[in-house]
Design an enzyme around this catalytic site. Structure first.
Site, PDB file in Angstrom:
ATOM      1  N   SER A  49     -38.409   9.134 122.821  1.00 57.40           N
ATOM      2  CA  SER A  49     -36.981   9.446 122.969  1.00 57.40           C
ATOM      3  C   SER A  49     -36.237   9.706 121.668  1.00 57.40           C
ATOM      4  CB  SER A  49     -36.287   8.311 123.729  1.00 57.40           C
ATOM      5  OG  SER A  49     -36.514   7.075 123.077  1.00 57.40           O
ATOM      6  N   THR A  50     -36.803   9.344 120.530  1.00 62.27           N
ATOM      7  CA  THR A  50     -36.128   9.555 119.248  1.00 62.27           C
ATOM      8  C   THR A  50     -37.174   9.861 118.174  1.00 62.27           C
ATOM      9  OG1 THR A  50     -36.210   7.202 118.642  1.00 62.27           O
ATOM     10  CG2 THR A  50     -34.241   7.949 119.798  1.00 62.27           C
ATOM     11  N   GLY A  51     -36.697  10.281 117.002  1.00 57.57           N
ATOM     12  CA  GLY A  51     -37.543  10.398 115.829  1.00 57.57           C
ATOM     13  C   GLY A  51     -38.781  11.250 116.007  1.00 57.57           C
ATOM     14  N   ALA A 111     -42.817  -0.295 127.293  1.00 54.36           N
ATOM     15  CA  ALA A 111     -44.158   0.285 127.148  1.00 54.36           C
ATOM     16  C   ALA A 111     -45.220  -0.771 126.890  1.00 54.36           C
ATOM     17  CB  ALA A 111     -44.164   1.304 126.005  1.00 54.36           C
ATOM     18  N   TYR A 224     -46.732   5.352 107.573  1.00 52.60           N
ATOM     19  CA  TYR A 224     -46.050   5.709 106.327  1.00 52.60           C
ATOM     20  C   TYR A 224     -46.635   4.847 105.219  1.00 52.60           C
ATOM     21  CZ  TYR A 224     -42.385   6.482 102.865  1.00 52.60           C
ATOM     22  OH  TYR A 224     -41.721   6.802 101.715  1.00 52.60           O
ATOM     23  N   TYR A 234     -42.441  -2.369 101.979  1.00 55.79           N
ATOM     24  CA  TYR A 234     -43.050  -1.580 103.045  1.00 55.79           C
ATOM     25  C   TYR A 234     -44.570  -1.749 103.067  1.00 55.79           C
ATOM     26  CZ  TYR A 234     -43.381   1.805 106.730  1.00 55.79           C
ATOM     27  OH  TYR A 234     -43.621   2.385 107.955  1.00 55.79           O
ATOM     28  N   LYS A 243     -49.065  -1.794 109.937  1.00 48.54           N
ATOM     29  CA  LYS A 243     -49.589  -0.430 109.871  1.00 48.54           C
ATOM     30  C   LYS A 243     -51.088  -0.442 109.551  1.00 48.54           C
ATOM     31  CE  LYS A 243     -45.829   1.918 110.741  1.00 48.54           C
ATOM     32  NZ  LYS A 243     -45.693   2.681 112.001  1.00 48.54           N
TER      33      LYS A 243
END
Length: 379
Positions: A49-51, A111, A224, A234, A243
């Site tokens: 829905s985004t990005g 989800a 990322y 990050y 990640k």
């Protein structure tokens, strides 16, 4: 209602339906004007829905000519309150895709749950038959485990020691120093549980057991890495551990693809300390060098890479590096030079805070010249 942006911290609590439609339509028009690609035709996007998830869905239908099913968890409108931006984005995409002759179905719910997975499997079987591309682009701050019912929360913290660096208040433009304390072991594990690869693996297992994977299916997830400036918060922080787990999961899946994308203004990235200031500087440098991209440009470049018919170039970890322009030496050296000098007084000169703010507002349907924001709108 006359709908205006109401910003609280790093979130806008309102969204404009006409503005969200304009945002979606701009991305559709970009893909239509780009080179068409022959590729996947039956696509499931989890986190649609985004990005990057939304951009992938748009690029799949209007670039590849694919029928799609999207899964997301968004808030519908209620009395006196707008829906979330993702809700309006999904409505706008469905209308445009169906008008163009594509199947476009969406499921709204958690989800992570077994129930939504089963509902999705039923819809895939009914509408698509089998899928030849699965995009996993879920970004959530918390996850209720489908087996135990326990809810886990993710954190954005460094690991091992405290971390201090510059950050910016994107509303006021004030540059300041921020110090973040290190995560506990429990917080690290919880973040991995929320944002790691377990749920992606569960989706693939459910689809495989239901015999809904086409021969030669590709499954795609996004990550990322980023520069030295942001690595403590990050890549070497809690989110980086998640990640790593997501990437490790990729190597256990068949026909997996892992794409490392560039830094962009998304609802997720705006929540990470230090990152908005870095993005502001990065945008200025990349625009000056003619290298600037948004989500939709990255999605188009990714699909061109995947479906070009030639061998897909990856790094030593098997990742497609769509961050290659961001991580170019000349780009990073320019960003570092500005980073050492940046202050509240010169942030507008050295960085592109105006573009950052506009990109942020446009995530929620604001800041589009073609929309009259003084008009009454039914939310």
């Amino acid at each position: 209602m006359i709908i205006k942006p109401k910003i609280r911290g790093f979130i806008c609590t309102t969204a404009h339906p006409a503005g969200c439609a304009a945002h979606v339509n701009r991305q559709i028009n970009y893909i239509k004007d780009s080179t068409s690609i022959q590729g996947a035709k039956k696509v499931l996007v989890i986190g649609a829905s985004t990005g990057y998830g939304l951009a992938s869905r748009i690029a799949a239908s209007f670039g590849l000519g694919a029928d799609t099913i999207g899964v997301s968890y968004e808030r519908p409108a209620s009395e006196g309150r707008t829906a979330s931006a993702g809700w309006y984005n999904t409505v706008a995409f469905e209308r445009a895709a169906r008008a163009a002759g594509y199947i476009a179905e969406s499921i709204n719910g958690d989800a992570f749950s077994h129930e939504i997975k089963q509902e999705t499997l039923k819809l895939v079987k009914e509408k698509l038959g089998k899928v030849d591309l699965i995009v996993y682009s879920v970004a959530s701050p918390r996850r209720t485990h489908p087996d135990t019912g326990e809810t886990f929360n993710s954190v954005l913290k460094p690991i091992g020691q405290s971390f201090s660096n510059k950050t910016v208040n994107t509303n006021t433009g004030v540059v300041s120093e921020i110090t973040l304390e290190p995560a506990t072991q429990e917080e690290i594990e919880n973040t991995i549980t929320v944002m790691g690869g377990e749920d992606w693996s569960l989706w693939l297992k459910a689809l495989e057991e239901a015999d809904l994977l086409a021969e030669g299916v590709t499954t795609l997830a996004y990550s990322y890495i980023g520069p030295e400036i942001t690595e403590a918060i990050y890549r070497k922080g809690t989110i980086g551990q998640a990640k790593n787990d997501l990437e490790a999961t990729a190597h256990t899946l068949t026909k997996d693809t892992f794409s490392v994308n560039k830094a962009l203004v998304t609802q997720s990235s705006s929540a990470i300390p230090v990152v908005p200031l870095y993005i502001s500087l990065l945008f200025k440098v990349m625009k000056e060098k003619g290298l600037h991209e948004g989500c939709i440009e990255q999605a188009q470049r990714l699909f061109e890479t995947l479906y070009s018919g030639s061998t897909v170039e990856t790094d030593e970890e098997g990742r497609i590096r769509l961050d290659n322009w961001e991580m170019r030496d000349d780009v990073q050296q320019a960003v570092k030079a500005s980073w050492s000098e940046i202050t509240t007084e010169n942030v507008s000169e050295l960085g592109d805070l105006e573009q950052y703010r506009l990109d942020f507002l446009q995530l929620f349907g604001f800041g589009f010249d073609e929309i009259d924001y003084e008009l009454d709108v039914n939310p």
